[in-house]
Motif scaffolding. Sequence first.
Motif, PDB file in Angstrom:
ATOM      1  N   LEU A 122    -109.987  91.617 118.016  1.00 36.51           N
ATOM      2  CA  LEU A 122    -109.834  91.032 119.341  1.00 36.51           C
ATOM      3  C   LEU A 122    -110.934  90.016 119.622  1.00 36.51           C
ATOM      4  CD1 LEU A 122    -108.262  91.131 122.061  1.00 36.51           C
ATOM      5  CD2 LEU A 122    -109.872  92.899 122.787  1.00 36.51           C
ATOM      6  N   PHE A 123    -112.165  90.344 119.255  1.00 38.18           N
ATOM      7  CA  PHE A 123    -113.313  89.473 119.500  1.00 38.18           C
ATOM      8  C   PHE A 123    -113.140  88.122 118.807  1.00 38.18           C
ATOM      9  CE2 PHE A 123    -117.336  87.875 117.772  1.00 38.18           C
ATOM     10  CZ  PHE A 123    -118.038  87.636 118.937  1.00 38.18           C
ATOM     11  N   LEU A 124    -112.809  88.129 117.529  1.00 35.59           N
ATOM     12  CA  LEU A 124    -112.688  86.880 116.781  1.00 35.59           C
ATOM     13  C   LEU A 124    -111.545  86.032 117.315  1.00 35.59           C
ATOM     14  CD1 LEU A 124    -113.327  88.162 113.148  1.00 35.59           C
ATOM     15  CD2 LEU A 124    -114.887  86.843 114.596  1.00 35.59           C
ATOM     16  N   PHE A 125    -110.442  86.670 117.668  1.00 33.88           N
ATOM     17  CA  PHE A 125    -109.309  85.939 118.220  1.00 33.88           C
ATOM     18  C   PHE A 125    -109.714  85.230 119.516  1.00 33.88           C
ATOM     19  CE2 PHE A 125    -105.442  85.035 120.383  1.00 33.88           C
ATOM     20  CZ  PHE A 125    -104.437  84.960 119.430  1.00 33.88           C
ATOM     21  N   LEU A 126    -110.328  85.986 120.431  1.00 36.70           N
ATOM     22  CA  LEU A 126    -110.686  85.427 121.736  1.00 36.70           C
ATOM     23  C   LEU A 126    -111.803  84.396 121.627  1.00 36.70           C
ATOM     24  CD1 LEU A 126    -110.561  88.628 123.959  1.00 36.70           C
ATOM     25  CD2 LEU A 126    -108.947  86.728 123.945  1.00 36.70           C
ATOM     26  N   LEU A 127    -112.732  84.606 120.720  1.00 37.86           N
ATOM     27  CA  LEU A 127    -113.827  83.664 120.565  1.00 37.86           C
ATOM     28  C   LEU A 127    -113.305  82.285 120.167  1.00 37.86           C
ATOM     29  CD1 LEU A 127    -116.907  83.221 120.547  1.00 37.86           C
ATOM     30  CD2 LEU A 127    -116.877  83.815 118.106  1.00 37.86           C
ATOM     31  N   VAL A 128    -112.335  82.241 119.257  1.00 39.41           N
ATOM     32  CA  VAL A 128    -111.755  80.962 118.855  1.00 39.41           C
ATOM     33  C   VAL A 128    -111.013  80.330 120.021  1.00 39.41           C
ATOM     34  CG1 VAL A 128    -110.129  79.824 117.300  1.00 39.41           C
ATOM     35  CG2 VAL A 128    -111.586  81.672 116.446  1.00 39.41           C
ATOM     36  N   ALA A 129    -110.200  81.128 120.728  1.00 41.75           N
ATOM     37  CA  ALA A 129    -109.440  80.591 121.858  1.00 41.75           C
ATOM     38  C   ALA A 129    -110.384  80.038 122.932  1.00 41.75           C
ATOM     39  CB  ALA A 129    -108.543  81.680 122.448  1.00 41.75           C
ATOM     40  N   MET A 130    -111.441  80.774 123.245  1.00 44.29           N
ATOM     41  CA  MET A 130    -112.397  80.326 124.259  1.00 44.29           C
ATOM     42  C   MET A 130    -113.131  79.066 123.810  1.00 44.29           C
ATOM     43  SD  MET A 130    -114.055  83.917 125.584  1.00 44.29           S
ATOM     44  CE  MET A 130    -113.129  85.051 126.625  1.00 44.29           C
ATOM     45  N   THR A 131    -113.429  78.950 122.517  1.00 44.70           N
ATOM     46  CA  THR A 131    -114.105  77.763 122.007  1.00 44.70           C
ATOM     47  C   THR A 131    -113.218  76.532 122.160  1.00 44.70           C
ATOM     48  OG1 THR A 131    -115.348  79.104 120.409  1.00 44.70           O
ATOM     49  CG2 THR A 131    -115.206  76.743 119.975  1.00 44.70           C
ATOM     50  N   TYR A 132    -111.940  76.676 121.875  1.00 42.55           N
ATOM     51  CA  TYR A 132    -111.006  75.563 122.068  1.00 42.55           C
ATOM     52  C   TYR A 132    -110.925  75.168 123.550  1.00 42.55           C
ATOM     53  CZ  TYR A 132    -108.829  74.603 117.542  1.00 42.55           C
ATOM     54  OH  TYR A 132    -108.580  74.172 116.260  1.00 42.55           O
ATOM     55  N   ILE A 133    -110.835  76.163 124.417  1.00 50.90           N
ATOM     56  CA  ILE A 133    -110.739  75.871 125.854  1.00 50.90           C
ATOM     57  C   ILE A 133    -111.992  75.149 126.336  1.00 50.90           C
ATOM     58  CG2 ILE A 133    -110.618  76.899 128.151  1.00 50.90           C
ATOM     59  CD1 ILE A 133    -107.983  76.945 126.592  1.00 50.90           C
ATOM     60  N   GLU A 134    -113.162  75.618 125.921  1.00 46.90           N
ATOM     61  CA  GLU A 134    -114.412  74.958 126.316  1.00 46.90           C
ATOM     62  C   GLU A 134    -114.496  73.548 125.751  1.00 46.90           C
ATOM     63  OE1 GLU A 134    -116.757  75.697 128.429  1.00 46.90           O
ATOM     64  OE2 GLU A 134    -115.634  77.499 128.991  1.00 46.90           O
ATOM     65  N   SER A 135    -113.975  73.350 124.551  1.00 47.64           N
ATOM     66  CA  SER A 135    -113.976  72.013 123.949  1.00 47.64           C
ATOM     67  C   SER A 135    -113.109  71.061 124.757  1.00 47.64           C
ATOM     68  CB  SER A 135    -113.475  72.090 122.502  1.00 47.64           C
ATOM     69  OG  SER A 135    -114.320  72.896 121.716  1.00 47.64           O
ATOM     70  N   MET A 136    -111.931  71.518 125.168  1.00 42.06           N
ATOM     71  CA  MET A 136    -111.057  70.678 125.990  1.00 42.06           C
ATOM     72  C   MET A 136    -111.660  70.431 127.365  1.00 42.06           C
ATOM     73  SD  MET A 136    -107.147  71.831 125.036  1.00 42.06           S
ATOM     74  CE  MET A 136    -107.391  73.601 125.033  1.00 42.06           C
ATOM     75  N   ARG A 137    -112.350  71.430 127.883  1.00 36.19           N
ATOM     76  CA  ARG A 137    -113.020  71.230 129.177  1.00 36.19           C
ATOM     77  C   ARG A 137    -114.127  70.186 129.064  1.00 36.19           C
ATOM     78  NH1 ARG A 137    -113.033  75.285 132.939  1.00 36.19           N
ATOM     79  NH2 ARG A 137    -112.910  76.871 131.323  1.00 36.19           N
ATOM     80  N   GLU A 138    -114.908  70.253 127.994  1.00 32.66           N
ATOM     81  CA  GLU A 138    -116.000  69.301 127.795  1.00 32.66           C
ATOM     82  C   GLU A 138    -115.480  67.883 127.552  1.00 32.66           C
ATOM     83  OE1 GLU A 138    -118.911  66.900 125.657  1.00 32.66           O
ATOM     84  OE2 GLU A 138    -116.991  67.610 124.886  1.00 32.66           O
ATOM     85  N   ARG A 139    -114.324  67.766 126.929  1.00 29.74           N
ATOM     86  CA  ARG A 139    -113.705  66.455 126.687  1.00 29.74           C
ATOM     87  C   ARG A 139    -112.927  65.962 127.909  1.00 29.74           C
ATOM     88  NH1 ARG A 139    -115.990  63.603 122.845  1.00 29.74           N
ATOM     89  NH2 ARG A 139    -117.695  64.734 123.842  1.00 29.74           N
ATOM     90  N   LEU A 140    -112.999  66.698 129.041  1.00 27.09           N
ATOM     91  CA  LEU A 140    -112.414  66.318 130.333  1.00 27.09           C
ATOM     92  C   LEU A 140    -110.885  66.338 130.347  1.00 27.09           C
ATOM     93  CD1 LEU A 140    -114.777  63.332 131.294  1.00 27.09           C
ATOM     94  CD2 LEU A 140    -115.061  65.767 131.776  1.00 27.09           C
ATOM     95  N   VAL A 141    -110.274  67.128 129.477  1.00 28.06           N
ATOM     96  CA  VAL A 141    -108.813  67.229 129.471  1.00 28.06           C
ATOM     97  C   VAL A 141    -108.316  67.849 130.776  1.00 28.06           C
ATOM     98  CG1 VAL A 141    -106.830  68.317 128.335  1.00 28.06           C
ATOM     99  CG2 VAL A 141    -108.684  67.345 126.959  1.00 28.06           C
ATOM    100  N   PHE A 142    -108.961  68.915 131.215  1.00 22.30           N
ATOM    101  CA  PHE A 142    -108.533  69.594 132.438  1.00 22.30           C
ATOM    102  C   PHE A 142    -108.883  68.776 133.684  1.00 22.30           C
ATOM    103  CE2 PHE A 142    -109.226  73.437 129.629  1.00 22.30           C
ATOM    104  CZ  PHE A 142    -107.871  73.599 129.366  1.00 22.30           C
ATOM    105  N   THR A 308    -109.040  80.465 110.892  1.00 24.97           N
ATOM    106  CA  THR A 308    -108.650  79.284 110.125  1.00 24.97           C
ATOM    107  C   THR A 308    -108.554  78.074 111.052  1.00 24.97           C
ATOM    108  OG1 THR A 308    -107.399  80.683 108.596  1.00 24.97           O
ATOM    109  CG2 THR A 308    -106.924  78.318 108.544  1.00 24.97           C
ATOM    110  N   GLY A 309    -107.991  78.302 112.258  1.00 23.94           N
ATOM    111  CA  GLY A 309    -107.910  77.237 113.254  1.00 23.94           C
ATOM    112  C   GLY A 309    -109.273  76.773 113.720  1.00 23.94           C
ATOM    113  N   LEU A 310    -110.243  77.693 113.765  1.00 22.13           N
ATOM    114  CA  LEU A 310    -111.608  77.284 114.105  1.00 22.13           C
ATOM    115  C   LEU A 310    -112.142  76.343 113.031  1.00 22.13           C
ATOM    116  CD1 LEU A 310    -114.059  77.580 115.980  1.00 22.13           C
ATOM    117  CD2 LEU A 310    -114.777  79.541 114.587  1.00 22.13           C
ATOM    118  N   GLY A 311    -111.734  76.580 111.799  1.00 19.14           N
ATOM    119  CA  GLY A 311    -112.115  75.666 110.720  1.00 19.14           C
ATOM    120  C   GLY A 311    -111.570  74.268 110.950  1.00 19.14           C
ATOM    121  N   TYR A 312    -110.311  74.173 111.477  1.00 20.40           N
ATOM    122  CA  TYR A 312    -109.769  72.852 111.816  1.00 20.40           C
ATOM    123  C   TYR A 312    -110.705  72.130 112.790  1.00 20.40           C
ATOM    124  CZ  TYR A 312    -105.276  75.127 110.495  1.00 20.40           C
ATOM    125  OH  TYR A 312    -104.272  75.815 109.878  1.00 20.40           O
ATOM    126  N   LEU A 313    -111.102  72.865 113.836  1.00 21.49           N
ATOM    127  CA  LEU A 313    -111.925  72.262 114.889  1.00 21.49           C
ATOM    128  C   LEU A 313    -113.312  71.894 114.369  1.00 21.49           C
ATOM    129  CD1 LEU A 313    -112.179  71.440 117.850  1.00 21.49           C
ATOM    130  CD2 LEU A 313    -112.836  73.797 118.389  1.00 21.49           C
TER     131      LEU A 313
END
Length: 481
Positions: A122-142, A308-313
């Motif tokens: 659960l931790f690894l799954f959520l950590l990747v999802a949260m990292t993507y969300i924070e990345s989109m937030r920092e890039r001003l997508v939201f 694996t998706g975190l590797g993409y990012l």
Amino acid sequence: DHRDLHKEYRRQRQMCIRDSGYTMNKFFLILLGLFPSLSFAASTSPSLDLTSHMAGYLALIVFVIAYGFVMVEEFTHLRKSKPVILAAGIIWAIIGWVYASNGMTHAAEAAVRHNFLEFAELFLFLLVAMTYIESMRERLVFDKLKVWLISRGFSYRQLFWLTGIIAFFMSPIADNLTTALVMGAVVMAVGAGNARFISIGFVNIVVAANAGGAFSPFGDITTLMVWQKGLVDFQQFFVLFLPSAVNYLIPAAIMHFAIENEKPKALNESVDIKTGGIPIAVLFLITIATAVSFHNYLHLPPAMGMMTGLGYLMIFSYFIKRSDPSEELSERFDLFRMVSRAEWDTLLFFFGVIVSVGGLGFMGYLALVSEAMYVELGATYANVLVGILSAIVDNIPVMFAVLTMTPDMSLGQWLLVTLTAGVGGSLLSIGSAAGVALMGQSRGYYTFVSHLKWIWAIAIGYFASIVTHIWINSALFDVPI
């Protein structure tokens, strides 16, 4: 015959590999957690059923006190992860002491390692999802989405529906917490000076985000846990779309008439998405597809697909840095800074809950609860009750307890408890992460009491969604897991 024996050998070997070297399969570990007295019947007496032992009572008291602090976090400002992590350590120290006294140290060790494995996925799954969300937030997508909605000159009623509908469809991908925060920022910006609109708008967003999250494995922690447990396949969650829509639309239609049909003052702002913002959003969708493919076709944990998706990012972040060298060093995209911005309090809270509830289950308490709810009441009434409890206690420990009990239910019943645990938290503002987050964001406009005023409308939607599921998915109630 020889071929049957060979097949059985291969099956056992694959299960051992999948469980990272454990010599006992998952089903046995679940029984280990629920029925300690049966697990060690060959080597010990039934006294290891700790439900009537002083150690069991002490563990229950510790957990109740810890969760009491979680429920009053809004007033004490004590982060919710702190008391439950301490409680988890104390509960397993009590278990370890009892089992060590009886000369069975390896039994407790195997059980707590199983809880660690549950949390790690659960931790690894959520950590990747949260990292993507924070990345989109920092890039001003939201921020771009927020400004677009504000600058269109919509009326309050139109904004009420737009923010709710966007939250409903955004939550299955971005999770209900992130969705609530993004849409809450829109409501706060456009409703400045209109306390009534902000209050009702926040109630609407909480209901919409929780309802939208219920029909997707990615929309809520509870649906994610059910999916990772292998009880419901990825595509099977989507049969909950119509019940979830009913859960949102009924209270929204009722609250619609409490919104003034006026236009707020238009705001002229502009925001440009930073370099790489849109590609990161696309990579997030590809990452979700990777996790689903790993689980469905390769029979690997979804967390492996997310990593694996975190590797993409990580690879793409290198090219973002190189593509815009004009940015100040402190403003350049740094993936590890995005990781550090993840909701660590939430992630550590999950650790405390999973390990604490796992300890109580190992003592035998969840077996008693399972008997009382799923045998005495029946699966349907028990699952409806789970949703109501999730509004009071929070849906994560409630759902983890159900998953640990593993009652014998049909696919329709597992989908029902997934629905009720997801949307039941909307009944109270403290019942979901979305509600708690918006109480902190609203600066007093949205409170426990302001949400409570609409509990009757939300309850109508809650029970209507249950009836809808039982009606349109009746065939699934005869499908065994």
